[in-house]
Design an enzyme around this catalytic site. Structure first.
Site, PDB file in Angstrom:
ATOM      1  N   SER A   1       0.773   5.257  -2.067  1.00  0.00           N
ATOM      2  CA  SER A   1       0.206   3.914  -2.017  1.00  0.00           C
ATOM      3  C   SER A   1       0.753   3.127  -3.200  1.00  0.00           C
ATOM      4  O   SER A   1       1.964   3.064  -3.379  1.00  0.00           O
ATOM      5  CB  SER A   1      -1.325   3.997  -2.016  1.00  0.00           C
ATOM      6  OG  SER A   1      -1.885   2.723  -1.797  1.00  0.00           O
TER       7      SER A   1
ATOM      8  N   HIS B   1       1.135   2.772   2.340  1.00  0.00           N
ATOM      9  CA  HIS B   1       0.235   1.719   2.771  1.00  0.00           C
ATOM     10  C   HIS B   1       0.959   0.379   2.713  1.00  0.00           C
ATOM     11  O   HIS B   1       1.510  -0.003   1.677  1.00  0.00           O
ATOM     12  CB  HIS B   1      -1.009   1.685   1.890  1.00  0.00           C
ATOM     13  CG  HIS B   1      -1.928   2.840   2.141  1.00  0.00           C
ATOM     14  ND1 HIS B   1      -2.849   3.293   1.232  1.00  0.00           N
ATOM     15  CD2 HIS B   1      -2.064   3.643   3.227  1.00  0.00           C
ATOM     16  CE1 HIS B   1      -3.515   4.309   1.732  1.00  0.00           C
ATOM     17  NE2 HIS B   1      -3.051   4.554   2.934  1.00  0.00           N
TER      18      HIS B   1
ATOM     19  N   ASP C   1      -7.217   8.049  -1.181  1.00  0.00           N
ATOM     20  CA  ASP C   1      -6.540   8.283   0.094  1.00  0.00           C
ATOM     21  C   ASP C   1      -5.694   9.549   0.009  1.00  0.00           C
ATOM     22  O   ASP C   1      -5.084   9.837  -1.017  1.00  0.00           O
ATOM     23  CB  ASP C   1      -5.643   7.093   0.451  1.00  0.00           C
ATOM     24  CG  ASP C   1      -6.443   5.823   0.646  1.00  0.00           C
ATOM     25  OD1 ASP C   1      -7.004   5.635   1.726  1.00  0.00           O
ATOM     26  OD2 ASP C   1      -6.521   5.036  -0.318  1.00  0.00           O
TER      27      ASP C   1
END
Length: 347
Positions: free
Chosen positions: A14, A41, A133
């Site tokens: 990310s 992401h 995440d």
């Protein structure tokens, strides 16, 4: 027990992930013996330049994943914007299933799908990123016999994701991103025991179907509401009830499929509170200005008592504006998770 090889690597990143991905793929040899799926992401609109970035950084071809395309060893496939990247019978599947932590593509969806499809043949990798995440998906990879690899948080630009994975998963390797390529090349050539892999739990199976965007209501199979308990929280995406996916209440999913971790939910609620407070500040300033205008109008028409009443309204509202603006500018940091960083790129 039957033997299999580790032939699928799933990498999730990310904030700060582009740099870590470059370092990782630059160490891959041109005879890398596994397919690699990369999830970063991304915002939903437009095209991703990630395939070109990775293609220039390594000896292997990198391309955007295509629905139904076969996984080929020695190739890197990146998740396209606004689609989950999943695995089914040796092929890539793209899905517009519900977002997870507000993301599509979501790292956990890909890790979960790969673990379900390939079991011990999967290596899961979590790189730089804020929040948590990748932790849930990596735990499923590990539970199904796969290998769990995490970037050393000390060198990650955003250590949140690596630290979360280390806290909650029995990780096999912790490495700087630049050392991962050579280590992965060695690990994918190792035979692994392919038998006795536990099935997905009922909750994990429900989550996997949600990521594939299957219509759970049209099927006789359980829905998230049937295998979990409702929490006291609402889904930020659809305002429906969130159901707790674990005993500690750290993961949630609503009945239509949106998934949240407690950390991501906390951050989202903080953002919504800030938005609401800025809207309240705007409304107060408009009320103050309107009171001033109406007071002047009343005074010009010879109604001093009415003018004084509007003047008091203006003064009270001015004080409220000053207090709220000071809180927004100086005191709102108390609403943020002290462990989080504000990413300077997609988070």
């Amino acid at each position: 027990m039957s033997e299999q090889v580790r032939d699928l690597v799933v990498v999730g990143a990310s904030a700060g992930g582009v740099e870590a991905l470059r370092d990782l793929v630059s160490g891959l040899p041109d005879d890398f013996a596994a397919a690699m799926l990369v999830v970063l992401h991304l915002p939903p609109g437009g095209a991703s330049s990630l395939p070109a970035i990775l293609d220039r950084a390594c000896h292997l071809p990198a391309e955007s994943a295509r629905h139904g395309a076969k996984l080929r060893p020695g190739h890197i496939y990146t998740a396209p914007p606004d689609h989950h990247l999943l695995v089914d019978d040796g092929r890539m599947m793209l899905s517009r299933g519900p977002t997870e932590n507000g993301h599509r593509p979501a790292i956990d969806a890909t890790l979960r799908s790969a673990a379900q499809a390939r079991g011990a043949g999967v290596i899961g990798v979590v790189l730089s990123g804020s929040l948590d995440d990748g932790t849930s998906g990596l735990s499923i990879v590990k539970a199904r016999g796969g290998l769990a690899v995490v970037q050393d948080p000390k060198e990650a630009i955003y250590p949140g994701m690596p630290e979360s994975a280390l806290m909650r998963v029995d990780v096999d390797l912790v490495l700087p991103a630049a050392q991962m390529g050579a280590e992965l090349a060695r690990r994918v050539r190792e035979p692994v025991e392919g038998g006795d892999v536990p099935p997905l739990s009922l909750i994990d199976e429900v989550e996997a179907r949600a990521s594939r965007a299957e219509d759970l209501a049209a099927s006789s199979r359980p829905e998230v509401r049937d295998v979990t308990r409702p929490s006291e929280f609402a889904c930020p995406d659809c305002q429906g009830v969130l159901f707790a996916l674990d005993e500690n209440g750290t993961r949630f999913r609503c009945r239509v499929g949106h998934a949240w971790t407690a950390q991501a939910l906390f951050q989202q609620q903080s953002q919504e509170i800030e938005q609401a407070l800025w809207a309240a500040l705007r409304a107060l300033e408009e009320k103050r200005d309107l009171a001033r205008r109406m007071g002047r109008d009343a005074e010009e028409h010879g109604f001093p008592l009415v003018a004084n009443r509007y003047r008091r309204h203006s003064e009270e509202t001015t004080r409220a504006v000053e207090v709220l603006r000071e809180f927004l500018v100086e005191g709102l940091t108390g609403l943020e998770d002290p462990g989080d960083e504000v990413p300077g790129e997609p988070a």
